[in-house]
Motif scaffolding. Structure first.
Motif, PDB file in Angstrom:
ATOM      1  N   GLY A  18       0.858  -0.966  -0.023  1.00 51.76           N
ATOM      2  CA  GLY A  18       0.554  -0.051   0.117  1.00 51.76           C
ATOM      3  C   GLY A  18       0.659   1.436   0.035  1.00 51.76           C
ATOM      4  N   ILE A  19       2.000   1.700   0.879  1.00 52.29           N
ATOM      5  CA  ILE A  19       2.862   2.003   0.606  1.00 52.29           C
ATOM      6  C   ILE A  19       3.914   2.776  -0.424  1.00 52.29           C
ATOM      7  CG2 ILE A  19       5.591   3.355   1.333  1.00 52.29           C
ATOM      8  CD1 ILE A  19       4.101   1.763   4.072  1.00 52.29           C
ATOM      9  N   GLN A  20       4.082   1.467  -0.986  1.00 53.43           N
ATOM     10  CA  GLN A  20       4.558   1.759  -2.930  1.00 53.43           C
ATOM     11  C   GLN A  20       3.699   2.278  -3.663  1.00 53.43           C
ATOM     12  OE1 GLN A  20       5.514  -2.800  -2.952  1.00 53.43           O
ATOM     13  NE2 GLN A  20       7.847  -2.285  -2.131  1.00 53.43           N
ATOM     14  N   ALA A  21       2.421   1.440  -2.983  1.00 50.86           N
ATOM     15  CA  ALA A  21       1.721   1.882  -4.750  1.00 50.86           C
ATOM     16  C   ALA A  21       0.547   2.921  -4.534  1.00 50.86           C
ATOM     17  CB  ALA A  21       0.288   0.381  -4.549  1.00 50.86           C
ATOM     18  N   ALA A  22       0.680   3.501  -2.990  1.00 46.13           N
ATOM     19  CA  ALA A  22       0.435   5.133  -2.855  1.00 46.13           C
ATOM     20  C   ALA A  22       1.327   6.570  -3.325  1.00 46.13           C
ATOM     21  CB  ALA A  22      -0.025   5.461  -1.342  1.00 46.13           C
ATOM     22  N   ALA A  23       2.692   5.751  -3.263  1.00 47.17           N
ATOM     23  CA  ALA A  23       3.572   7.185  -3.243  1.00 47.17           C
ATOM     24  C   ALA A  23       4.085   6.978  -4.114  1.00 47.17           C
ATOM     25  CB  ALA A  23       5.024   6.466  -2.247  1.00 47.17           C
ATOM     26  N   ARG A  24       3.889   5.581  -5.398  1.00 52.28           N
ATOM     27  CA  ARG A  24       3.655   6.451  -7.446  1.00 52.28           C
ATOM     28  C   ARG A  24       3.064   6.297  -7.338  1.00 52.28           C
ATOM     29  NH1 ARG A  24       3.854   0.900 -11.204  1.00 52.28           N
ATOM     30  NH2 ARG A  24       1.277   1.323 -10.674  1.00 52.28           N
ATOM     31  N   LYS A  25       1.549   6.840  -6.736  1.00 48.45           N
ATOM     32  CA  LYS A  25       0.624   7.729  -7.399  1.00 48.45           C
ATOM     33  C   LYS A  25       0.438   9.085  -7.544  1.00 48.45           C
ATOM     34  CE  LYS A  25      -1.779   6.350  -9.701  1.00 48.45           C
ATOM     35  NZ  LYS A  25      -2.393   6.552 -11.002  1.00 48.45           N
ATOM     36  N   PHE A  26       0.766   9.481  -5.844  1.00 45.26           N
ATOM     37  CA  PHE A  26       0.801  10.311  -5.042  1.00 45.26           C
ATOM     38  C   PHE A  26       2.007  11.236  -6.185  1.00 45.26           C
ATOM     39  CE2 PHE A  26      -0.045   9.421  -0.348  1.00 45.26           C
ATOM     40  CZ  PHE A  26      -1.947   8.908  -0.911  1.00 45.26           C
ATOM     41  N   ARG A  27       3.208  10.579  -6.651  1.00 41.77           N
ATOM     42  CA  ARG A  27       4.291  11.483  -7.190  1.00 41.77           C
ATOM     43  C   ARG A  27       3.720  11.299  -9.239  1.00 41.77           C
ATOM     44  NH1 ARG A  27       8.308   7.155  -4.822  1.00 41.77           N
ATOM     45  NH2 ARG A  27       9.650   8.376  -3.333  1.00 41.77           N
TER      46      ARG A  27
END
Length: 262
Positions: free
Chosen positions: A123-132
């Motif tokens: 979840g951290i990985q996926a959210a961070a990528r989308k936020f960026r």
């Protein structure tokens, strides 16, 4: 007329329990909600989506196994696509396990690690990528526990997973700070949900107490004198994803009515 984009939050394990309470609170706060849970919880998730919509907010339901990295990334993509953005990721999904450490099998340990720890990492990985990708200074909030602050007997494997979530939260907060992304966790105590009903029932098989007695025993140690509700937890999550928490990151915040003091 304002053209400000509506805020979007994704909540895993949202069909019932704490996740359900979080989703409804964030909808009340003005978020559109991505509701993620197992396919077996589809009916409950759809009912929640209907309630979110009655609050005037958008909702989308996604069936996913959050212990699978691909499915987590797809859930983030689908939420952002259908609701036109992503501002907050709440990695709430989790399971409990009641067993003395001497009896925990490799298969059981792998399962609880996958659901409680790997899902948070994904979840951290996926959210961070989308936020960026979106250029959003997003908020990531993870499910920790009082068992991530102190280890509890008969909940040893569960405690280990929650200590791991605390570590992931601290590391991710430091790695993502340059992007303006905050990462925090909430640490509930004894919450009146089906998970705690299960814990109570399984504990009774080991301690010989009648059903309900274990919860009552733990509840006696709550300073505020009552069992926690999902809404209590949701209030903290509301703050953590809100505008006033922009300078708070890397913290695992106790919300237990006064059980563990750190």
């Amino acid at each position: 007329m304002s053209t400000e984009r509506r805020r979007v939050a994704l909540v895993t394990g949202a069909a019932k329990g704490i996740g359900h309470g979080i989703a409804l609170r964030l909808a009340t706060d003005g978020f559109d909600i991505g509701i993620v849970d197992l396919a077996s919880q589809r009916n409950e998730a759809e009912n929640l989506a209907d309630r979110v919509r009655t609050l005037g907010q958008g909702a989308t339901v996604i069936s996913a196994d959050v212990s699978d990295q691909r499915q987590v990334f797809e859930a983030v993509e689908e939420t952002a696509g259908q609701l036109h953005g992503l501002d907050a990721m709440v990695n709430n999904a989790g399971i409990a396990q009641v067993k003395p450490l001497s009896e925990v099998t490799p298969e059981e340990f792998d399962q609880i690690l996958s659901v409680n720890v790997a899902s948070v990492l994904f979840g951290i990985q996926a959210a961070a990528r989308k936020f960026r990708e979106l250029g959003v200074r997003g908020r990531i909030v993870n499910a920790c526990s009082i068992a991530g602050q102190s280890g509890f007997p008969m909940l040893g494997a569960y405690s280990a997973t929650k200590f791991a979530v605390k570590g992931l939260t601290q590391a991710a907060a430091q790695e993502l700070a340059a992007d303006g992304i905050t990462v925090n966790s909430y640490c509930p105590g004894i919450v009146g949900t089906s998970m705690w009903d299960t814990i109570d029932e399984l504990m009774s098989r080991y301690n010989g107490l009648e059903r309900g007695a274990t919860m009552r025993k733990y509840a006696e140690g709550i300073a505020l004198g009552r069992v926690e509700t999902p809404e209590d937890v949701a209030g903290l999550v509301s703050f953590l994803v809100g505008r006033d928490a922009g300078y708070l990151t890397g913290q695992s915040v106790l919300i237990d009515g006064g059980m563990i003091y750190r």
